[in-house]
Scaffold this motif. Structure first.
Motif, PDB file in Angstrom:
ATOM      1  N   SER A 156       0.847  -1.213   0.000  1.00  0.00           N
ATOM      2  CA  SER A 156       0.000   0.000   0.000  1.00  0.00           C
ATOM      3  C   SER A 156       0.879   1.258   0.000  1.00  0.00           C
ATOM      4  O   SER A 156       0.607   2.224  -0.717  1.00  0.00           O
ATOM      5  N   LEU A 157       1.975   1.238   0.756  1.00  0.00           N
ATOM      6  CA  LEU A 157       2.870   2.422   0.753  1.00  0.00           C
ATOM      7  C   LEU A 157       3.366   2.683  -0.669  1.00  0.00           C
ATOM      8  O   LEU A 157       3.318   3.800  -1.192  1.00  0.00           O
ATOM      9  N   ILE A 158       3.822   1.609  -1.310  1.00  0.00           N
ATOM     10  CA  ILE A 158       4.396   1.781  -2.658  1.00  0.00           C
ATOM     11  C   ILE A 158       3.298   2.158  -3.642  1.00  0.00           C
ATOM     12  O   ILE A 158       3.480   3.006  -4.518  1.00  0.00           O
ATOM     13  N   GLY A 159       2.121   1.569  -3.465  1.00  0.00           N
ATOM     14  CA  GLY A 159       0.992   1.889  -4.358  1.00  0.00           C
ATOM     15  C   GLY A 159       0.712   3.383  -4.317  1.00  0.00           C
ATOM     16  O   GLY A 159       0.600   4.055  -5.350  1.00  0.00           O
ATOM     17  N   LEU A 160       0.701   3.901  -3.082  1.00  0.00           N
ATOM     18  CA  LEU A 160       0.429   5.341  -2.914  1.00  0.00           C
ATOM     19  C   LEU A 160       1.465   6.163  -3.674  1.00  0.00           C
ATOM     20  O   LEU A 160       1.141   7.018  -4.505  1.00  0.00           O
ATOM     21  N   LEU A 161       2.744   5.837  -3.438  1.00  0.00           N
ATOM     22  CA  LEU A 161       3.816   6.616  -4.082  1.00  0.00           C
ATOM     23  C   LEU A 161       3.752   6.457  -5.605  1.00  0.00           C
ATOM     24  O   LEU A 161       3.995   7.402  -6.358  1.00  0.00           O
ATOM     25  N   LEU A 162       3.370   5.262  -6.042  1.00  0.00           N
ATOM     26  CA  LEU A 162       3.283   5.028  -7.501  1.00  0.00           C
ATOM     27  C   LEU A 162       2.207   5.928  -8.098  1.00  0.00           C
ATOM     28  O   LEU A 162       2.414   6.573  -9.139  1.00  0.00           O
ATOM     29  N   MET A 163       1.084   6.032  -7.366  1.00  0.00           N
ATOM     30  CA  MET A 163      -0.020   6.900  -7.873  1.00  0.00           C
ATOM     31  C   MET A 163       0.480   8.340  -7.966  1.00  0.00           C
ATOM     32  O   MET A 163       0.313   9.024  -8.972  1.00  0.00           O
ATOM     33  N   LEU A 164       1.170   8.763  -6.884  1.00  0.00           N
ATOM     34  CA  LEU A 164       1.679  10.150  -6.896  1.00  0.00           C
ATOM     35  C   LEU A 164       2.608  10.340  -8.094  1.00  0.00           C
ATOM     36  O   LEU A 164       2.559  11.353  -8.797  1.00  0.00           O
ATOM     37  N   MET A 165       3.443   9.330  -8.344  1.00  0.00           N
ATOM     38  CA  MET A 165       4.414   9.458  -9.440  1.00  0.00           C
ATOM     39  C   MET A 165       3.666   9.617 -10.768  1.00  0.00           C
ATOM     40  O   MET A 165       3.959  10.522 -11.559  1.00  0.00           O
ATOM     41  N   VAL A 166       2.667   8.746 -10.975  1.00  0.00           N
ATOM     42  CA  VAL A 166       1.927   8.802 -12.248  1.00  0.00           C
ATOM     43  C   VAL A 166       1.237  10.156 -12.370  1.00  0.00           C
ATOM     44  O   VAL A 166       1.293  10.823 -13.409  1.00  0.00           O
ATOM     45  N   MET A 167       0.663  10.601 -11.223  1.00  0.00           N
ATOM     46  CA  MET A 167      -0.031  11.915 -11.246  1.00  0.00           C
ATOM     47  C   MET A 167       0.959  13.015 -11.630  1.00  0.00           C
ATOM     48  O   MET A 167       0.672  13.873 -12.470  1.00  0.00           O
ATOM     49  N   SER A 168       2.167  12.910 -11.059  1.00  0.00           N
ATOM     50  CA  SER A 168       3.120  14.017 -11.262  1.00  0.00           C
ATOM     51  C   SER A 168       3.503  14.137 -12.728  1.00  0.00           C
ATOM     52  O   SER A 168       3.970  15.183 -13.187  1.00  0.00           O
ATOM     53  N   LEU A 169       3.321  13.034 -13.497  1.00  0.00           N
ATOM     54  CA  LEU A 169       3.672  13.140 -14.921  1.00  0.00           C
ATOM     55  C   LEU A 169       2.745  14.142 -15.620  1.00  0.00           C
ATOM     56  O   LEU A 169       3.120  14.776 -16.600  1.00  0.00           O
ATOM     57  N   PHE A 170       1.497  14.251 -15.079  1.00  0.00           N
ATOM     58  CA  PHE A 170       0.520  15.105 -15.780  1.00  0.00           C
ATOM     59  C   PHE A 170       0.252  16.411 -15.025  1.00  0.00           C
ATOM     60  O   PHE A 170       0.059  17.456 -15.604  1.00  0.00           O
ATOM     61  N   TYR A 171       0.195  16.302 -13.683  1.00  0.00           N
ATOM     62  CA  TYR A 171      -0.253  17.508 -12.950  1.00  0.00           C
ATOM     63  C   TYR A 171       0.486  17.596 -11.626  1.00  0.00           C
ATOM     64  O   TYR A 171       0.661  16.585 -10.925  1.00  0.00           O
ATOM     65  N   THR A 172       0.953  18.800 -11.283  1.00  0.00           N
ATOM     66  CA  THR A 172       1.400  19.036  -9.884  1.00  0.00           C
ATOM     67  C   THR A 172       0.822  20.400  -9.495  1.00  0.00           C
ATOM     68  O   THR A 172       0.691  21.290 -10.348  1.00  0.00           O
ATOM     69  N   PRO A 173       0.427  20.543  -8.223  1.00  0.00           N
ATOM     70  CA  PRO A 173      -0.234  21.798  -7.808  1.00  0.00           C
ATOM     71  C   PRO A 173       0.531  23.014  -8.340  1.00  0.00           C
ATOM     72  O   PRO A 173      -0.055  23.947  -8.880  1.00  0.00           O
ATOM     73  N   TYR A 174       1.848  23.032  -8.211  1.00  0.00           N
ATOM     74  CA  TYR A 174       2.635  24.180  -8.721  1.00  0.00           C
ATOM     75  C   TYR A 174       3.757  23.590  -9.576  1.00  0.00           C
ATOM     76  O   TYR A 174       4.145  22.435  -9.405  1.00  0.00           O
ATOM     77  N   GLY A 175       4.302  24.392 -10.448  1.00  0.00           N
ATOM     78  CA  GLY A 175       5.478  23.900 -11.205  1.00  0.00           C
ATOM     79  C   GLY A 175       6.582  23.638 -10.209  1.00  0.00           C
ATOM     80  O   GLY A 175       6.730  24.416  -9.253  1.00  0.00           O
TER      81      GLY A 175
ATOM     82  N   PHE B 105      11.787   6.208  -8.594  1.00  0.00           N
ATOM     83  CA  PHE B 105      11.369   4.956  -9.261  1.00  0.00           C
ATOM     84  C   PHE B 105      12.329   4.628 -10.405  1.00  0.00           C
ATOM     85  O   PHE B 105      12.716   3.468 -10.606  1.00  0.00           O
ATOM     86  N   LEU B 106      12.757   5.672 -11.135  1.00  0.00           N
ATOM     87  CA  LEU B 106      13.672   5.420 -12.264  1.00  0.00           C
ATOM     88  C   LEU B 106      14.963   4.778 -11.734  1.00  0.00           C
ATOM     89  O   LEU B 106      15.420   3.742 -12.218  1.00  0.00           O
ATOM     90  N   ILE B 107      15.521   5.399 -10.678  1.00  0.00           N
ATOM     91  CA  ILE B 107      16.769   4.872 -10.093  1.00  0.00           C
ATOM     92  C   ILE B 107      16.561   3.414  -9.642  1.00  0.00           C
ATOM     93  O   ILE B 107      17.326   2.510  -9.972  1.00  0.00           O
ATOM     94  N   GLY B 108      15.464   3.208  -8.956  1.00  0.00           N
ATOM     95  CA  GLY B 108      15.205   1.858  -8.416  1.00  0.00           C
ATOM     96  C   GLY B 108      15.120   0.830  -9.528  1.00  0.00           C
ATOM     97  O   GLY B 108      15.847  -0.181  -9.549  1.00  0.00           O
ATOM     98  N   VAL B 109      14.252   1.124 -10.498  1.00  0.00           N
ATOM     99  CA  VAL B 109      14.014   0.135 -11.565  1.00  0.00           C
ATOM    100  C   VAL B 109      15.297  -0.125 -12.346  1.00  0.00           C
ATOM    101  O   VAL B 109      15.701  -1.272 -12.554  1.00  0.00           O
ATOM    102  N   SER B 110      15.990   0.955 -12.702  1.00  0.00           N
ATOM    103  CA  SER B 110      17.176   0.758 -13.559  1.00  0.00           C
ATOM    104  C   SER B 110      18.267  -0.011 -12.816  1.00  0.00           C
ATOM    105  O   SER B 110      18.866  -0.954 -13.348  1.00  0.00           O
ATOM    106  N   SER B 111      18.503   0.327 -11.553  1.00  0.00           N
ATOM    107  CA  SER B 111      19.610  -0.365 -10.853  1.00  0.00           C
ATOM    108  C   SER B 111      19.272  -1.841 -10.655  1.00  0.00           C
ATOM    109  O   SER B 111      20.128  -2.722 -10.809  1.00  0.00           O
ATOM    110  N   VAL B 112      17.983  -2.142 -10.393  1.00  0.00           N
ATOM    111  CA  VAL B 112      17.603  -3.562 -10.232  1.00  0.00           C
ATOM    112  C   VAL B 112      17.762  -4.276 -11.569  1.00  0.00           C
ATOM    113  O   VAL B 112      18.312  -5.393 -11.647  1.00  0.00           O
TER     114      VAL B 112
END
Lengths: 323, 322, 314, 272
Positions: free
Chosen positions: D17-36, D76-83
């Motif tokens: 659940s912790l990772i799921g939450l962060l994953l959602m935030l990551m996906v959201m950040s690709l499209f929208y963040t409250p401020y630049g 996530f990029l660092i994690g995935v690539s190093s693994v």
């Protein structure tokens, strides 16, 4: 009926020990030390001996899982070593093995169906449909219905797992099966079911078995001829169940008399001492330190396996004159 | 009957899996007289080891005694506190196990582990304990005991290790020795040596013995009386010759017939149909009902009681006339 | 005896391999080390000058051999930035890193071992989940952020410890201890979590072993079974973990030294990257790696001495 | 995969659940963040968390929440690539060492021991100091750092399973080396590899944070929590939330993956 199926001559397997120090001479474990015997077609050849005598290594050499250091193996008259890749693969169809420990003899991550179908895929036999038919037929023959194909090994009991092990060996319709302690891990009631199954399959399909076991009651029940091994050597081969031609070699007699008999409490001379260290086996006959009938010659000269009757050979100086 | 050293009356032991209690031992009632060797035989899962562990108070995992009584010399073991246990365990009752190779602390010399027993229970000095251990090692047939005293478990063979275990178990002259399949992991010739040793020790020290095994031949070799167990119940109890030559319970008879041997060459072995019911799958009625060739309606309904079927011969079967 | 010879040979081989890797990374991979030092806009003359002083015209193999010869004889070359022999700089800095490492390892063992035993003995009473999350938390916390937290609590709020800086031992042992305590604690907390988890699991595994059942059947009470039998058998696997911990501690100290501005090897490493001081950097890296290899060797030897099964082959 | 048991395993559920939450935030950040992420609001410097800025602003008035959410991409990029790098090379080396044995095994294992001499961060620092900082070099460095863990698992897996009867039986039936590796050995070492992957994922995130804190890891404009922490350090007294929030996000992500690994090990270990 009794054409010679398998001939073993001078089979040897030495495992080099990692060298302790530079000065140390190379140490070697003589697991199997030059054994020779023949197995006739349709025969059950029992191979007995205590742990460390080399019976399992012998079994694995016959199936070419272990490469022999010396000696030759003839299957249907044809030497086994030095075969081409394809010829060797074809030979693997005819020679199969069933292992003792039911828990590590089946891949836990694969279904029973997958495990039984794999040999057919390796040897490209039939198509998907034909293969599934062969697998379900083979399962029936070992007393399991086709529903077992989709089950995983951890869902099965020890006895059922052993039946699958036997089915896996049968699926390629082999001529010769090495059965390495296939029943020792099972309870008596399950053991008798598997022994009956093995006997029934042997008669129906004309199979030949090398039956390896440390349980002498089982071997005496199922084998036609019995080979006794001690510290890497065969000390005696004799016909099973033939009363007057019973075992002659002192070790064989001590071994069979040491087995507790459920029918009567036997007073028997107990063999003292432990099996010697295979790295430095005693000189001459390896059994001489524990042998009740030891003679001087035994300490110096290694006895040879000599015929002392039809299907009866013994390797002991007492019987050296071939009386 | 010599007066009983150990008495077990109507003992019940259950495992708790999840919320439910599953009985693993039921209605266990038997005695062991002084100097007597009683055998318990049965297939895996029948509860023979659990019986011995309940006497030692070493029940594994969630198993606990839910009913019944165990008395040693009249003293109840079931209600003993941890403190009382340590006076009994290792002093009055000792135990040896199946696989000698893993039964000792690999980082402590074998002699020292024997001496630890004497130090703990006999209140002797370190030097006296060492001498007692050396004497005991010689008594169990070990040679060059002085050198052996300092060796570590991995340097010894199976046979030697089991002798060390026996020396450890007998050094405090216990009243009862429990042997749980002591020779199953050993080769035939070594097994014969150890069985001889156990029999001699029983005669010379008078220590009673409870011998657990799955091998009927070994039972005949060592025991005076034997109890056959199946799925947590005692199904038959009798002097060893009487039981093996005239089995009255269908399960015992079935076992004896399905034993392979030279005498049965060429003939199909008798096999008991079906499989031992798992702990969670045990229903009412006689435990063997599902597999018994002569089972009747009453067998499936009621658990039969142990009935006399001869001199000191008890059977738990509805078909046997009481 | 031959057992130790074989071990020493393996150690020598590892050290050699480490030096080769270090040399490759600093001297061979970057192509022209002089370019690295002077930066992109250096003119040709300066480059040629530097190449001469660094002896770069000689083939790589020759340079490697002379570097090894010098290093092993203690002649570590001069630092470009400080224009002082590298050996002296290391001499000043080493005590800081070593005392930090020893203090943090000490904390790890003093706190971790008893706690691990305590938790193992009370197994079942403490919820396994709470324990698992707590120990994972200990490992999950970045050590430098942990340092911030400790500063915030102990230095800013409670004013118990200095927020940064180092007091050398010869000046005032108490001062040195106070200045090193927070950094050592920051480094030790992940180690403590690892030791607790590992010791607890090992002890639980040991409690299911046959020899413990035999000890119980001998009438020994749980407490003496734990201390006379189980603990020693559990220390062997734990010792291997301590070996790994040492490497992580040294790695971690590089970062923590920067947070607390401690003049140790780690701090020097970072500043020398900034100043592109290649000779100092190269020797420093080899030095740290050498320390780790030696400590692992010692731990490996201890591990073998304790376990008779390895010491006395049958 | 044994989803039934996994879903009932508490550490796995918390971690997922912790990772799921962060994953959602990551996906959201690709499209929208409250401020630049780099949008400065000089009027609102070091503002404490409030409705307009959930997690307050930094010393340039940039919204901390947006910057942290943007940072999940790097993590996530660092994690995935190093693994990925560690797994690919690690399995390859481990397989050869384990399956072939003999001197190849000896040489490869000596190489792994030598790598052990360089504590995690040190190896990364060595590479970065020569090839310069930046996302790409950091990924390569962390990838190399991850290789030994996977190599060791693959090697011990191969050595152990080579002796199992079902592998011997397959060889006796004519199975070739590739079939043995793909069908018999890899599936059986899958669970220790997944556990190692989750630990390496979190290990790499920690290492990147350390490197970036030292200014050697990810450089602007790529977002990095480590660098945010080094920027936040001077304001530890008057803006403690800046340091606390940023650090706890790293901890939560690392904790999530570690618990995930714990859960998988529990479920798969007691089975074997």
């Amino acid at each position: 009926m009794n054409r010679e199926l398998l001939k073993v001559s001078g089979l040897t397997k030495h495992y080099p020990l990692p060298r302790q120090g530079l000065m140390e001479k190379k140490q070697v474990v003589r697991a199997v030390d030059g054994i020779s015997f023949r197995i006739r077609e349709g025969e059950i050849f029992g191979l007995v001996g205590e742990s460390g005598c080399g019976k399992s290594t012998t079994g694995q050499m016959l199936v070419q899982l272990v490469k022999q250091t010396e000696g030759e193996l003839y299957f249907q008259g044809e030497p086994v070593s030095g075969l081409s890749e394809s010829r060797m693969k074809a030979l693997r169809r005819d020679i199969q093995i069933v292992f003792q420990d039911p828990y590590s003899s089946l891949n836990p991550k694969k279904t029973i169906g997958w495990t039984l179908e794999e040999p057919l895929i390796i040897h490209r036999i039939g198509d998907k449909l034909q293969r599934r038919k062969i697998v379900s037929e083979t399962l029936e023959q070992v007393g399991l219905d086709a529903s077992y194909m989709d089950r995983y090994p951890h869902e099965l009991s020890g006895g059922q797992k052993q039946r699958v092990g036997i089915a896996a060996a049968l699926v390629l319709e082999p001529k010769f099966i090495v059965i390495d302690e296939a029943v020792s891990a099972l309870d008596v009631s399950v053991q008798s079911q598997i022994l009956n199954l093995l006997k029934e399959l042997q008669e129906k399909r004309g199979l030949t078995y090398l039956f390896i076991s440390h349980d002498l009651n089982v071997v005496e029940y199922i084998s036609d001829r019995i080979g006794v091994m001690y510290l890497g050597k065969i000390v005696e081969i004799f016909e099973a169940g033939v009363a007057d031609k019973g075992p002659l070699h002192p070790y064989t007699r001590a071994l069979f008399s040491a087995v507790p008999d459920v029918h009567k409490r036997k007073e028997h001379a107990v063999l003292q001492g432990d099996v010697p260290n295979p790295i430095e086996p005693p000189g001459g006959c390896a059994f001489h330190p524990r042998c009740p009938a030891v003679m001087d010659i035994c300490r110096s000269e290694v006895p040879q396996l000599r015929k002392v009757g039809s299907g009866h050979e013994v390797s002991c100086h007492i019987y050296a004159e071939g009386e | 009957m010599t007066n009983s050293l150990l008495e077990m009356r109507d003992l019940e032991v259950a495992f708790t899996l999840g919320k439910q209690d599953y009985p693993a031992l039921q209605q266990m009632t038997f005695q062991i007289g002084e100097k007597e060797t009683v055998g318990i035989v049965g297939e895996s899962g029948c509860g023979k080891s659990l019986t011995s562990l309940s006497i030692m108070g070493l029940l594994p995992g969630t198993a606990k005694i839910t009913k019944g009584e165990i008395r040693l010399d009249g003293k109840s073991l079931v209600t003993s506190s941890a403190q009382q246990w340590s006076g009994v365990r290792g002093k009055d009752i000792t135990m040896i196990f199946q696989d000698p190779m893993t039964a000792l602390n690999p980082l402590m010399p074998v002699g020292k582990q024997i001496a630890e027993m004497a130090l703990l229970h006999l209140g002797v000095s370190r030097k006296e304990a060492r001498q007692l251990a050396l004497d005991m090692m010689a008594k169990v047939g070990l040679s060059r005991v002085d050198r052996l005293y300092g060796d570590y478990p991995h340097q010894l063979s199976g046979g030697m290790m089991q002798r060390i275990m026996i020396a450890m178990a007998l050094i405090c002259q216990p009243k009862l020795l429990i042997a749980d399949e002591p020779t199953t992991a050993l080769d035939v010739t070594i097994q014969a040596q150890i069985l001889n040793l156990l029999r001699d020790m029983n005669h010379s020290t008078g220590t009673a013995m409870l011998f657990i095994s799955h091998d009927l031949g070994v039972i005949r070799e060592v025991c005076d009386r034997v109890i056959v167990m199946y799925a947590g119940y005692m199904v038959e109890e009798a002097p060893v010759e009487e039981l093996l030559d005239h089995p009255r319970h269908p399960y015992t008879a079935g076992l004896l017939q399905s034993l392979p041997g030279a005498d049965k060459r060429g003939r199909i072995l008798y096999t008991i149909p079906g499989r031992v019911p798992p702990l969670t799958g045990r229903r009412t009625g006689c435990p063997f009902a599902g597999r018994c060739p002569s089972a009747t309606a009453i067998c499936a309904a009621e658990v039969p009681q142990m009935k006399k079927a001869g001199e000191q011969h008890l059977v738990r079967c509805h078909l046997v006339a009481g | 005896m031959r057992f130790y010879i074989r071990k020493l040979a393996a150690l020598f081989l590892t050290v050699l391999l480490v030096s080769v890797i270090t040399f490759l990374v600093f001297q061979v991979l970057p192509g022209d080390p002089a370019q690295i030092v002077l930066g992109v806009d250096a003119d040709a003359h300066q480059l040629a000058e530097l190449r001469k002083t660094m002896g770069l015209e000689r083939p790589a193999a020759e340079r490697y051999l002379s570097w090894i010869k010098d290093t092993s004889t203690g002649e570590l070359g001069t630092s470009l930035r400080y224009q002082r022999p590298v050996a002296d700089i290391l001499q000043e800095r080493l005590p800081v890193t070593i005392s930090l490492a020893i203090l943090s390892l000490g904390l790890t063992l003093i706190i971790g071992l008893p706690l691990g035993i305590y938790i193992a003995r009370r197994d079942g009473k403490i919820s396994a989940l709470f324990l698992s999350v707590l120990t994972q938390l200990g490992v999950a916390v970045p050590s430098f952020w942990l340092a911030f937290l400790l500063i915030l609590i102990f230095s800013v709020t409670f004013r118990l410890f200095p927020t940064y800086g180092y007091v050398p031992w010869h000046e005032s042992p108490l001062g040195a201890l106070k200045s090193l305590f927070l950094p050592a604690l920051a480094l030790a907390i992940p180690g403590i979590a690892v030791v607790i988890r590992y010791l607890r699991n090992t002890l639980l595994d040991q409690s299911r072993m046959d020899y413990v059942r035999t000890a119980r059947s001998k009438g020994l009470r749980e407490r003496s079974i734990m201390y006379r039998h189980m603990l020693r058998n559990s220390l062997i696997p734990v010792l291997t973990i301590v070996g790994l911990l040492i490497a992580d501690t040294l790695g971690g100290s590089i970062v923590v030294e920067n947070v607390f501005a401690l003049p140790g090897l780690g701090n020097l490493l970072i500043t020398s990257i900034g100043t592109r001081d290649l000779p100092l950097l190269q020797t420093l890296v080899l030095y740290i790696a050498f320390i780790v290899v030696c400590i692992n060797f010692i731990v490996d030897m201890l591990y073998k001495i304790i376990d008779p099964r390895i010491r006395l082959k049958r | 995969m044994k989803w039934k048991q996994l879903v009932r395993n508490k550490p796995f559920v918390i971690g997922a659940s912790l990772i799921g939450l962060l994953l959602m935030l990551m996906v959201m950040s690709l499209f929208y963040t409250p401020y630049g992420p780099n949008e400065m609001n000089t009027a609102m410097r070091l503002a404490h968390p409030q409705p307009s800025h959930w997690w307050g602003t930094d010393n340039f008035g940039r919204d901390i929440f947006s910057r942290i959410v943007e940072g999940t991409q790097t993590a996530f990029l660092i994690g995935v690539s190093s693994v990925a790098i560690g797994l690919f090379f690690g399995l390859f080396i481990g397989a050869i060492a384990g399956y072939r044995g003999g001197w190849t095994d000896e040489v490869l294992m000596r190489l792994m021991d030598a790598k052990l001499a360089f504590p995690g961060i040190l190896l990364a620092i060595m590479l970065v100091s020569v090839f310069g900082p930046g996302l790409g070099n950091t990924i390569v460095a962390l990838g190399l750092m991850s290789i030994p863990a996977f190599a060791r698992i693959a090697r011990s897996g191969f050595i152990q399973y080579k002796e199992f009867n079902f592998v011997k039986a397959a060889v006796a039936r004519g199975a070739g080396a590739t079939r043995i590796i793909v069908h018999h050995i890899l599936p059986n070492i899958a669970s220790p590899i997944i556990v190692a992957a989750s630990l390496r994922f979190s290990g790499s995130i920690l290492a990147e944070a350390g490197l970036s804190y030292l200014g050697l890891g990810v450089q602007p404009p790529d977002p990095s929590w480590g660098r945010m922490l080094s920027e936040a350090q001077p304001f530890i007294v008057n803006a403690p939330w800046y340091v606390l929030i940023t650090g706890s996000v790293i901890t939560v992500m690392v904790l999530g993956f570690n618990l995930l690994g714990d859960g998988i090990r529990d479920v798969y270990d007691n089975k074997s």
